[in-house]
Design an enzyme around this catalytic site. Structure first.
Site, short mmCIF file in Angstrom:
data_model
loop_
_atom_site.label_atom_id
_atom_site.label_comp_id
_atom_site.label_asym_id
_atom_site.label_seq_id
_atom_site.Cartn_x
_atom_site.Cartn_y
_atom_site.Cartn_z
N LYS A 109 0.82 -1.21 0.00
CA LYS A 109 0.00 0.00 0.00
C LYS A 109 0.86 1.27 0.00
CE LYS A 109 -3.88 -2.27 2.29
NZ LYS A 109 -4.91 -2.14 3.35
N TYR A 144 -12.39 -1.92 -3.63
CA TYR A 144 -12.88 -2.14 -2.26
C TYR A 144 -14.40 -2.05 -2.17
CZ TYR A 144 -8.26 -2.25 -0.03
OH TYR A 144 -6.99 -2.61 0.38
N ASN A 193 -2.03 -0.04 6.94
CA ASN A 193 -1.53 -1.33 7.42
C ASN A 193 -0.61 -2.04 6.42
OD1 ASN A 193 -3.49 -2.08 5.63
ND2 ASN A 193 -4.53 -3.52 6.98
N HIS A 207 -2.10 -5.55 1.56
CA HIS A 207 -3.39 -6.23 1.39
C HIS A 207 -3.13 -7.60 0.79
CE1 HIS A 207 -7.49 -7.10 0.04
NE2 HIS A 207 -6.92 -7.50 -1.08
N GLU A 212 -9.50 -10.41 -7.76
CA GLU A 212 -8.51 -9.34 -7.52
C GLU A 212 -7.33 -9.44 -8.49
OE1 GLU A 212 -9.54 -8.64 -2.79
OE2 GLU A 212 -7.55 -9.37 -3.33
P1 CMP Z 1 -7.20 -4.76 3.65
O1 CMP Z 1 -6.63 -6.10 3.91
O2 CMP Z 1 -6.70 -4.02 2.46
O3 CMP Z 1 -8.80 -4.89 3.54
C1 CMP Z 1 -9.66 -3.80 3.78
C2 CMP Z 1 -8.96 -2.66 4.42
O4 CMP Z 1 -9.79 -1.77 5.11
C3 CMP Z 1 -7.99 -3.17 5.49
O5 CMP Z 1 -6.93 -3.85 4.92
C4 CMP Z 1 -7.66 -1.87 6.20
O6 CMP Z 1 -6.71 -1.09 5.48
C5 CMP Z 1 -9.01 -1.17 6.14
N1 CMP Z 1 -9.75 -1.35 7.39
C6 CMP Z 1 -10.27 -2.47 7.89
N2 CMP Z 1 -10.90 -2.25 9.06
C7 CMP Z 1 -10.78 -0.94 9.30
C8 CMP Z 1 -11.21 -0.09 10.34
N3 CMP Z 1 -11.91 -0.55 11.37
N4 CMP Z 1 -10.91 1.22 10.25
C9 CMP Z 1 -10.21 1.70 9.18
N5 CMP Z 1 -9.77 0.93 8.16
C10 CMP Z 1 -10.04 -0.37 8.22
#
Ligand code: CMP
Length: 140
Positions: free
Chosen positions: A11, A51, A114, A117, A128
């Site tokens: 990311k 998403y 984070n 993904h 995907e």
């Molecule tokens: P990802 O694995 O890319 O899948 C969906 C994304 O949404 C996740 O990683 C985070 O980056 C984001 N995400 C999931 N839960 C939350 C949350 N509670 N608050 C903000 N972002 C979130």
């Protein structure tokens, strides 16, 4: 166990931190083979579409905005049990809850920023991968 393919995204936060190599290295050390990879700067339309499954969630708009703040590195990973293995190497969605040595523990800042993904199952992996790659770009 079957040989599977899964999609990985490094990311914008991790790309900005200069840890593309660190993240890919950990995926390779875990036995996953990179069979396609490229850098992409997602448009808002693309991030919303990718998403879309989260569109009712309160964090959707913020997630879309974050994912368009800079380029990402998308890769197709192949290996035995690749979908679960990638998720193990990434660690829990919230870096604060991720196990030591996982990519999110090492490089993630918070639940949104984070670092990586990974597809969560065989059907999403297929969708995907097709979202980012033509068959001719995958070298499995
Ligand atoms: P990802 O694995 O890319 O899948 C969906 C994304 O949404 C996740 O990683 C985070 O980056 C984001 N995400 C999931 N839960 C939350 C949350 N509670 N608050 C903000 N972002 C979130």
């Amino acid at each position: 166990m079957a040989v599977e393919r899964t999609l990985s995204i490094i990311k914008p936060d991790a790309v900005k931190k200069g840890v593309i190599g660190g993240a890919l290295h950990r995926l390779e050390l875990g036995g996953l083979k990179i069979i396609a990879t490229k850098m992409v700067h997602l448009s808002t339309v693309q991030a919303k579409a990718f998403y879309a499954v989260h569109k009712e969630r309160p964090f959707y708009n913020s997630l879309v905005e974050f994912m368009t703040t800079g380029p990402v590195v998308v890769s197709v990973l192949e290996g035995e049990n690749a979908i679960l293995k990638n998720r193990e190497i990434m660690g829990a969605t919230d870096p604060a809850k991720a196990a030591d040595g996982t990519i999110r523990k090492l490089y993630g800042a918070n639940i949104e920023n984070n670092a990586v993904h990974g597809s969560d199952g065989p059907d999403t992996a297929k969708q995907e991968i097709a979202f980012f790659f033509a068959a001719s770009e995958i070298h499995g």
